[in-house]
Design an enzyme around this catalytic site. Sequence first.
Site, PDB file in Angstrom:
ATOM      1  N   GLY A 191      39.731  45.701  37.169  1.00 19.62           N
ATOM      2  CA  GLY A 191      39.294  47.013  37.644  1.00 19.62           C
ATOM      3  C   GLY A 191      39.592  47.174  39.125  1.00 19.62           C
ATOM      4  N   SER A 192      38.821  48.032  39.768  1.00 20.32           N
ATOM      5  CA  SER A 192      39.102  48.384  41.163  1.00 20.32           C
ATOM      6  C   SER A 192      38.668  47.271  42.117  1.00 20.32           C
ATOM      7  CB  SER A 192      38.341  49.665  41.508  1.00 20.32           C
ATOM      8  OG  SER A 192      36.957  49.432  41.376  1.00 20.32           O
ATOM      9  N   ALA A 193      39.264  47.295  43.313  1.00 12.96           N
ATOM     10  CA  ALA A 193      38.896  46.314  44.338  1.00 12.96           C
ATOM     11  C   ALA A 193      37.417  46.475  44.717  1.00 12.96           C
ATOM     12  CB  ALA A 193      39.784  46.489  45.562  1.00 12.96           C
ATOM     13  N   GLU A 214      40.886  40.716  38.638  1.00 10.65           N
ATOM     14  CA  GLU A 214      42.214  41.344  38.597  1.00 10.65           C
ATOM     15  C   GLU A 214      42.005  42.764  39.112  1.00 10.65           C
ATOM     16  OE1 GLU A 214      44.161  39.031  37.754  1.00 10.65           O
ATOM     17  OE2 GLU A 214      42.742  37.754  36.696  1.00 10.65           O
ATOM     18  N   CYS A 248      47.906  49.337  37.739  1.00 10.89           N
ATOM     19  CA  CYS A 248      47.611  48.571  38.955  1.00 10.89           C
ATOM     20  C   CYS A 248      48.898  48.211  39.680  1.00 10.89           C
ATOM     21  CB  CYS A 248      46.837  47.321  38.589  1.00 10.89           C
ATOM     22  SG  CYS A 248      47.658  46.326  37.336  1.00 10.89           S
TER      23      CYS A 248
END
Length: 454
Positions: A191-193, A214, A248
């Site tokens: 997912g997102s940072a 990830e 991504c």
Amino acid sequence: MWRGPVSDIDAAVAAARRAWAPWAGRALTERIEVLRAFSNTVRRDGDMLADLIAREAGKPLWEARTEVDAVVAKVDIAVGAYAERTGKKKLDAGVGASAALRHKPHGVMAVLGPYNFPAHLPNGHIVPALLAGNAVVFKPSEKTPATGEALIAALHRAGVPEDVAQCVIGGPEEGRALVAHPGIDGVLFTGSAQAGIAINRKLAANPGKIVALEMGGNNPIVVIDTPKLADAAALIVQSAFATAGQRCTAARRLIVVESVYDALMAELVPLARKLMVGHPLGEPQPFMGPVIDNDTADRLMESFVALLTAGGRPLLHMRRTMPDLPFLSPGIIDVSDVPERPDIELFGPLLQVIRVPDFDSAIAEANNTRFGLSASLIGGSPDDYGRFWANIRAGIINWNAPTNGASSKAPFGGIGLSGNHRPAAYYAADYCAYPVASTEMDQPRANVMVGVRP
Ligand SMILES: NC(=O)c1ccc[n+]([C@@H]2O[C@H](COP(=O)([O-])OP(=O)(O)OC[C@H]3O[C@@H](n4cnc5c(N)ncnc54)[C@H](O)[C@@H]3O)[C@@H](O)[C@H]2O)c1
Ligand SMILES: O=CCC[C@H](NC(=O)CCC(=O)O)C(=O)O
């Protein structure tokens, strides 16, 4: 037997805790057989799953079918990776002794999935985790819960016990509850940072829990001298706009040396303008569907306008093509004159172009990010690519190939804000089991001891 979503996280984790050891106790060949049955089930029911992904995630049906293919292919790849990277090995222990390296599962793994590949990416954690003998509690994205449930239902139909693979439905709050649950042994997150950092922080005091993150990217695609500008433009379009830019590994920043800038834009902009944006099930099939929802489309439009306001020069205006629906046409904006370019992931069909004088400045600009997922060089010589490869900080570095479309047969992950050095895909085997080293004798045999009185 499928029993529907489990909304009680405590109950799901407790059931998984009871279930993982008997699952791990089965022969590896038995787990492989069940997972191969899963692969066959997904292949057989592939049309239904592709239709569901297309409707729920909004990607065109042709592309949803490629996602289903990736789910099917994952099992054989994971079986190969388990044998090669984990599994069992005999070690040399000298005369009369034997030593072995074996791997054990962690126990109960929480899997948190994104919406852009709602089946393939969580499956990339779930299959290797189950193969290694773990139980999984999977929380799909709140934006794609039905695909998550379908994936787990297919595992159950193939013979994975219900408590060994469970699906809990919810959003970030449920994700946080699962991460914080004392009964889990690890978190496998895609997912997102922003969410990845929150998970890392939450588990910082628990070094015993394995955490694989990830996360996103602000990926550069660099173009230097090449006579094949039409091909270059096609590679850029695929990198930036496939899946409506919701990958991504999508190229976010096109970095172009001065000498090819005008000729490249003359190929790229008309090609991007021709891309069909439409209903995922429409005929003829579009190149790309909508972004995931109206909020996301609104935020992307705001980002486009903010870049314009900050001095960006539009080469192709990003537009809402249908009022009240999240369809966006591809946008290309030259941000060379934007003084402080934000180093953030704009997760949609928006490409920022940066003009640079030479190759050295291109490499410096490509590295001008806190992320480090993927990077491509288009054009140049083998020596140029050698320099690019040596100097770029990213987990995926390509030459004359898109930034996206990574292979499941290779490790997949990034550095900086893109990951925590636990790459997925082929290397997922590594974070799904831990090594145990053993020295083994068939009976006790004392070593000769120094410093003992006769
Ligand atoms: N590197 C990769 O392999 C990869 C692959 C696909 C997508 N992505 C990234 O994923 C993002 C898009 O997906 P998304 O918007 O669904 O991501 P997201 O971070 O919003 O959500 C991912 C999952 O985490 C959950 N979650 C959110 N906040 C959480 C928290 N604080 N604690 C626990 N769980 C939490 C969500 O409910 C969801 O299930 C993009 O940034 C994209 O680059 C990365
Ligand atoms: O959105 C992020 C991933 C997109 C995709 N990567 C993979 O499929 C990696 C391979 C795997 O996990 O098996 C891409 O690069 O397009």
